[in-house]
Design a protein around this motif. Structure first.
Motif, PDB file in Angstrom:
ATOM      1  N   GLN A  46     -10.694  48.880  93.780  1.00 44.12           N
ATOM      2  CA  GLN A  46     -11.502  49.996  92.877  1.00 44.12           C
ATOM      3  C   GLN A  46     -11.445  51.291  93.427  1.00 44.12           C
ATOM      4  N   ARG A  47     -11.180  51.602  95.207  1.00 44.45           N
ATOM      5  CA  ARG A  47     -11.608  53.355  94.950  1.00 44.45           C
ATOM      6  C   ARG A  47     -10.279  53.644  94.248  1.00 44.45           C
ATOM      7  N   GLY A  48      -8.587  53.043  94.908  1.00 46.84           N
ATOM      8  CA  GLY A  48      -7.787  53.247  94.295  1.00 46.84           C
ATOM      9  C   GLY A  48      -7.424  53.496  92.811  1.00 46.84           C
ATOM     10  N   LEU A  49      -8.031  53.482  92.122  1.00 48.23           N
ATOM     11  CA  LEU A  49      -8.210  53.525  90.694  1.00 48.23           C
ATOM     12  C   LEU A  49      -8.926  54.927  90.666  1.00 48.23           C
ATOM     13  N   ARG A  50     -10.190  54.717  90.959  1.00 45.99           N
ATOM     14  CA  ARG A  50     -11.203  55.990  90.406  1.00 45.99           C
ATOM     15  C   ARG A  50     -10.107  57.052  90.982  1.00 45.99           C
ATOM     16  N   ARG A  51      -9.530  57.214  92.143  1.00 52.81           N
ATOM     17  CA  ARG A  51      -8.453  58.567  92.292  1.00 52.81           C
ATOM     18  C   ARG A  51      -7.723  58.583  91.399  1.00 52.81           C
TER      19      ARG A  51
ATOM     20  N   VAL B 190      -3.242  54.241  85.440  1.00 53.14           N
ATOM     21  CA  VAL B 190      -3.871  53.201  85.807  1.00 53.14           C
ATOM     22  C   VAL B 190      -3.414  51.187  86.025  1.00 53.14           C
ATOM     23  N   SER B 191      -2.054  51.057  85.020  1.00 52.23           N
ATOM     24  CA  SER B 191      -1.857  49.884  84.479  1.00 52.23           C
ATOM     25  C   SER B 191      -0.712  50.152  86.250  1.00 52.23           C
ATOM     26  N   TYR B 192      -0.308  50.803  85.769  1.00 54.16           N
ATOM     27  CA  TYR B 192       0.615  51.039  86.481  1.00 54.16           C
ATOM     28  C   TYR B 192       0.550  50.479  88.173  1.00 54.16           C
TER      29      TYR B 192
ATOM     30  N   GLY C 116      -1.245  58.334  93.630  1.00 53.80           N
ATOM     31  CA  GLY C 116       0.110  60.036  92.862  1.00 53.80           C
ATOM     32  C   GLY C 116       1.219  59.169  92.227  1.00 53.80           C
ATOM     33  N   CYS C 117       2.299  58.368  93.088  1.00 48.42           N
ATOM     34  CA  CYS C 117       3.438  58.025  92.852  1.00 48.42           C
ATOM     35  C   CYS C 117       2.807  57.430  91.052  1.00 48.42           C
ATOM     36  N   CYS C 118       1.982  56.907  90.923  1.00 52.79           N
ATOM     37  CA  CYS C 118       2.011  56.149  89.458  1.00 52.79           C
ATOM     38  C   CYS C 118       1.269  57.667  88.447  1.00 52.79           C
ATOM     39  N   VAL C 119       1.155  58.074  88.262  1.00 49.27           N
ATOM     40  CA  VAL C 119       0.822  59.435  88.083  1.00 49.27           C
ATOM     41  C   VAL C 119       1.953  60.480  87.637  1.00 49.27           C
ATOM     42  N   LEU C 120       2.802  59.902  88.532  1.00 48.42           N
ATOM     43  CA  LEU C 120       3.888  61.144  88.374  1.00 48.42           C
ATOM     44  C   LEU C 120       5.108  59.893  87.448  1.00 48.42           C
ATOM     45  N   VAL C 121       4.910  58.811  87.725  1.00 48.82           N
ATOM     46  CA  VAL C 121       6.189  57.614  87.053  1.00 48.82           C
ATOM     47  C   VAL C 121       5.253  58.126  85.637  1.00 48.82           C
ATOM     48  N   THR C 122       4.099  58.060  85.270  1.00 44.27           N
ATOM     49  CA  THR C 122       3.280  58.198  84.109  1.00 44.27           C
ATOM     50  C   THR C 122       3.964  59.517  83.477  1.00 44.27           C
TER      51      THR C 122
ATOM     52  N   LEU D 107       9.876  55.701  94.792  1.00 45.40           N
ATOM     53  CA  LEU D 107      11.291  55.002  94.872  1.00 45.40           C
ATOM     54  C   LEU D 107      11.423  54.200  94.383  1.00 45.40           C
ATOM     55  N   GLN D 108      10.607  53.434  95.958  1.00 46.04           N
ATOM     56  CA  GLN D 108      10.321  51.927  95.881  1.00 46.04           C
ATOM     57  C   GLN D 108       9.419  51.222  95.024  1.00 46.04           C
ATOM     58  N   ILE D 109       8.546  52.198  94.584  1.00 48.29           N
ATOM     59  CA  ILE D 109       7.613  51.893  93.314  1.00 48.29           C
ATOM     60  C   ILE D 109       8.934  51.365  91.847  1.00 48.29           C
ATOM     61  N   VAL D 110       9.257  52.451  91.434  1.00 45.52           N
ATOM     62  CA  VAL D 110      10.610  52.251  90.807  1.00 45.52           C
ATOM     63  C   VAL D 110      11.207  51.314  91.196  1.00 45.52           C
ATOM     64  N   LYS D 111      11.695  51.172  91.537  1.00 48.44           N
ATOM     65  CA  LYS D 111      12.811  49.841  91.484  1.00 48.44           C
ATOM     66  C   LYS D 111      12.027  48.525  92.262  1.00 48.44           C
ATOM     67  N   VAL D 112      10.525  48.007  92.788  1.00 47.55           N
ATOM     68  CA  VAL D 112       9.638  47.530  92.378  1.00 47.55           C
ATOM     69  C   VAL D 112       9.129  46.670  91.162  1.00 47.55           C
ATOM     70  N   LEU D 113       8.986  47.246  90.759  1.00 49.99           N
ATOM     71  CA  LEU D 113       8.277  47.314  89.094  1.00 49.99           C
ATOM     72  C   LEU D 113       9.760  47.508  88.424  1.00 49.99           C
TER      73      LEU D 113
END
Length: 416
Positions: free
Chosen positions: A72-77, A96-98, A121-127, A156-162
């Motif tokens: 929840q804290r991460g989603l708010r951020r 948020v979905s990422y 920040g990585c999820c926001v940058l990917v978006t 790079l880990q998020i891009v590869k894992v997801l």
């Protein structure tokens, strides 16, 4: 303020609990992992206030009780970061979905708290990258106070894992975004009128200089911000060279309100070398004996004929190399190969060839053997070196027999 000796964090077991005011609601938060131990209470309707009935923060916001407090804290951020960057609402939903997918992944669910902070920040940058929204890692790292190396590795880990398809950021969009943050487009107490420049003209010329740097191998494998800073500095000076030729790069960055990257000094010198080489192809500029200070005045003319001047510079260099090779071949055919031909050196005053920087200044690597030594297979091998290749007892015995026979002056047969 400590939360008491008996209370402990349910996630990490830490006893250091502090009170934190979140949206004017008092909460008890773990100082180690950031877990919210107890939530503040608030009233949501007049009926609840009338009956003095208090509602928890999670129920008032509609947060799902199945989601952990850390998530929840991460989603708010994530949402807060999207609003700080003023991103569209669709970007916020995608980010948020990422984050939810990455948080639930086994490779990231048990990550350290520092990495989970970077995950936001990585999820926001990917978006932003997927929607072609110009945003750099440095901008998000500055907002999150995050380490750039940790951020890039997590990204790079998020891009590869997801399994995400993330296009590379366009250099033209990065130039426009970076230059739009300059404070040189309107007069202010810190920027006098003679330093103010039109935004469209400066962005256009900066983009042309960046394209020139890309065509001459000054961008490949390097951080783009120093290259853009150097190009913007030269573009700004060339638009009104009368009162700006004496302005240094550090003063330009101070006027623009941006940080000065250290490699920008080298990128400025490399760009000036290319411009001088191009100016040498024009007869009316060759007679002026231009240097790195005066060539800035003619950047507009050089960029206007950029393609022809670069092609001419490349052709001259290729013709010079072909002429040297042909002269060497003719000398060998005439029988001069038995004599030592003098090595042709480039004059000190001549400009360097148009080659990638890694070829102009190759890295100094230690060479264990001389460059002219060649292995032919006929070299003598010492006894100590032979012993290093013996493996079985039979090989050792055969070698000892051969060594004894050579000392006795006889040739004893060796069994195979």
């Amino acid at each position: 303020m400590s939360g008491g000796g008996r209370s402990r964090c349910p996630d990490c077991g830490c006893a250091e609990l502090v009170e934190d005011s979140h949206y004017a609601q008092s909460q008890l938060v773990c100082a180690d992992c950031g877990c919210v131990v107890s939530e503040g209470l608030l009233t949501t309707t007049f009926a609840d206030e009338g009956h003095l009935q208090e509602v928890t923060y999670s129920r008032s916001t509609g947060e799902s009780e199945q989601v952990s407090r850390s998530q929840q804290r991460g989603l708010r951020r994530v949402r807060d970061l999207c609003r700080v960057l003023q991103l569209p609402s669709t970007f916020e939903d995608t980010a948020v979905s990422y984050y939810q997918r990455a948080f639930q992944h086994p490779g990231l669910h048990a990550a350290r708290l520092q990495k989970k902070e970077v995950l936001v920040g990585c999820c926001v940058l990917v978006t932003c990258r997927q929607h072609n929204w110009p945003l750099t890692m440095g901008t998000i790292c500055a907002l999150l106070y995050a380490n750039l190396e940790l951020f890039s590795g997590t990204y790079l880990q998020i891009v590869k894992v997801l399994g995400l398809d993330v296009p590379a950021l366009s250099l033209a969009d990065l130039v426009k975004t970076y230059c739009s943050s300059f404070k040189l487009f309107q007069a202010s107490p810190s920027v006098s009128v003679k330093f103010v420049e039109d935004k469209e003209k400066m962005v256009s010329r900066t983009l042309q200089l960046v394209e020139l740097a890309s065509e001459t191998w000054l961008v490949t494998g390097r951080h783009p911000v120093p290259v853009i800073t150097a190009a913007a500095y030269l573009a700004w000076r060339s638009l009104q060279p009368g009162g700006r030729l004496t302005c240094s790069l550090s003063r330009f960055c101070k006027l623009a309100g941006v940080d000065l990257p250290h490699p920008a000094y080298l990128r400025v010198q490399e760009l000036l070398d290319i411009l001088l080489r191009m100016a040498g192809q024009l007869a009316w500029l060759r007679i002026l004996n231009l240097d790195k200070q005066t060539v800035v005045k003619h950047i507009g003319d050089l960029l206007q004929h950029r393609c022809i001047l670069l092609r001419q510079a490349f052709r001259d260099e290729a013709e010079e190399e072909e002429g040297d090779e042909q002269q060497q071949e003719e000398g060998e055919e005439a029988g001069s190969s038995t004599l030592e031909m003098p090595e042709k050196k480039r004059p000190a005053s001549s400009p360097p060839p148009l080659l990638p920087p890694c070829m102009l200044r190759p890295p100094k690597r230690p060479c264990p053997t001389p460059a002219d030594s060649r292995v032919t297979g006929e070299e003598d091998i010492s006894d100590s070196e032979i012993e290093q290749y013996l493996r079985t007892p039979r090989e050792i015995k055969d070698f000892q027999r051969a060594q004894a026979a050579s000392q006795a002056g006889t040739s004893a047969p060796i069994t195979s």
